[in-house]
Scaffold this active site. Sequence first.
Site, PDB file in Angstrom:
ATOM      1  N   SER A   6      13.283  19.749 -22.588  1.00  0.00           N
ATOM      2  CA  SER A   6      12.145  19.712 -21.653  1.00  0.00           C
ATOM      3  C   SER A   6      11.981  21.038 -20.902  1.00  0.00           C
ATOM      4  O   SER A   6      10.867  21.485 -20.668  1.00  0.00           O
ATOM      5  CB  SER A   6      12.324  18.581 -20.644  1.00  0.00           C
ATOM      6  N   HIS A  33      10.177  24.007 -23.084  1.00  0.00           N
ATOM      7  CA  HIS A  33       8.714  24.111 -23.207  1.00  0.00           C
ATOM      8  C   HIS A  33       8.147  25.141 -22.223  1.00  0.00           C
ATOM      9  O   HIS A  33       7.187  25.832 -22.525  1.00  0.00           O
ATOM     10  CB  HIS A  33       8.047  22.763 -22.922  1.00  0.00           C
ATOM     11  N   HIS A  66      17.387  20.090 -15.072  1.00  0.00           N
ATOM     12  CA  HIS A  66      17.047  18.800 -14.464  1.00  0.00           C
ATOM     13  C   HIS A  66      18.050  17.713 -14.859  1.00  0.00           C
ATOM     14  O   HIS A  66      17.885  16.565 -14.474  1.00  0.00           O
ATOM     15  CB  HIS A  66      15.641  18.375 -14.894  1.00  0.00           C
ATOM     16  N   CYS A 124      19.819  12.832 -17.518  1.00  0.00           N
ATOM     17  CA  CYS A 124      18.575  12.804 -18.304  1.00  0.00           C
ATOM     18  C   CYS A 124      18.750  12.074 -19.626  1.00  0.00           C
ATOM     19  O   CYS A 124      18.233  10.988 -19.819  1.00  0.00           O
ATOM     20  CB  CYS A 124      18.009  14.200 -18.546  1.00  0.00           C
ATOM     21  N   CYS A 129      18.566  20.758 -21.946  1.00  0.00           N
ATOM     22  CA  CYS A 129      17.577  19.795 -22.461  1.00  0.00           C
ATOM     23  C   CYS A 129      16.336  20.542 -22.923  1.00  0.00           C
ATOM     24  O   CYS A 129      15.966  21.566 -22.370  1.00  0.00           O
ATOM     25  CB  CYS A 129      17.220  18.802 -21.348  1.00  0.00           C
TER      26      CYS A 129
HETATM   27 ZN   LIG Z   1      15.792  16.207 -20.053  1.00  0.00          ZN
END
Ligand SMILES: [Zn+2]
Length: 369
Positions: free
Chosen positions: A42, A45, A61, A168, A40
């Site tokens: 996220s 970053h 995650h 997610c 993912c």
């Molecule tokens: Zn995610």
Amino acid sequence: MKIKAAVLYQPHQPLVVEEVDLDPPKQGEVLVRVAAAGVCRSDYHFMVGESTYLLPVVLGHEGAGIVEAVGEGVTTVKPGDHVIFNFVPNCGFCVFCTTGRPNLCERSATLQQRAFMLDGTTRLHKGAQPIHHFIRTACFAEYAVLAESGCIPVDKGFPLEHAALIGCSVTTGVCAVLRTAQVPSGASVAVVGCGGVGLNVIQGARLVNAAPIIAIDIRDGNLNLARQLGATHTINAGTEDVLRRVLEITNGQGADYSFEVYGGSHTAQTAFDIVRRGGTVVIVGVAPDGHKAGFELITILRKELTIKGSYYGSARPRVDMPLLVRLAREGRLDIGALAQRRYRLEQINQAYRDLEEGMPGRGIIVFPH
Ligand SMILES: [Zn+2]
Ligand SMILES: [Zn+2]
């Protein structure tokens, strides 16, 4: 126990796949053998320093696995159970938990706190050096210790790779439509950014019979997948005038609902520009720290716009994840089409290079055990 995990020591440096120590689960915790973990954006970053976290950290995650052992007092799962990881394990007692908003649980308040288990310590370490858990999940690893409320049981017949994506992208995207925005049937929806989460916003819009469903992205690969998953129209923002095309498609009105699903100031502005009078802009994409959007205040007033944040799709994981599993089983959500690439843990840096290059759909780290 010794486990293999992908550790971020410094931003701008590759993840180090190495052996680290994982302590046994304490009271209210669960040891899970990770079966699959989604790649993912996220996490990315933090890898490139656009956002900061306590380091070193095991990232990951979005995942699912098989319960290996449980700590004292755990009652809702047992060894052998299959579970989806809920990256906002919640307390069950705070004002948000008791009013149906567990994604906002006070125990999950800050990113800093979420680098640790609920008791404020880590189970991961390398010798004497503590290693942090990425948002209490840390599933780029062969095993993970999670809070009991971070483990959502799933039927053993459901593919664990698909279950991982429910952790997610599927929940965040589909529930942004169903729960955050509560899009009514027949409303027009525009989705800015058609990566893993954006594609699921499109699937959510299809589920509630939104029309039209407009997919906006700069990559044709993402747009093709968007069409496959329910978009009725696609716009390539790199080559077309997005506002003009959205107005054409919506009879000059603009979209009733626009979803920003990339995580950037520019895409948020696009989502704002294409929404109609009385419309709703939903911010779903995870933007880097400090990024702002400059919406004109008078426009919000005159058009009576609503701007909503959507964290984890405003989902109630214990209710919504089993629902998403059911919908996938019935063929009303297509998770298989999202899962485009598979990697071993050792290939995780390649997986993120592929994500950065804009390969469509989701990459999944699979763990042979
Ligand atoms: Zn995610
Ligand atoms: Zn709570």
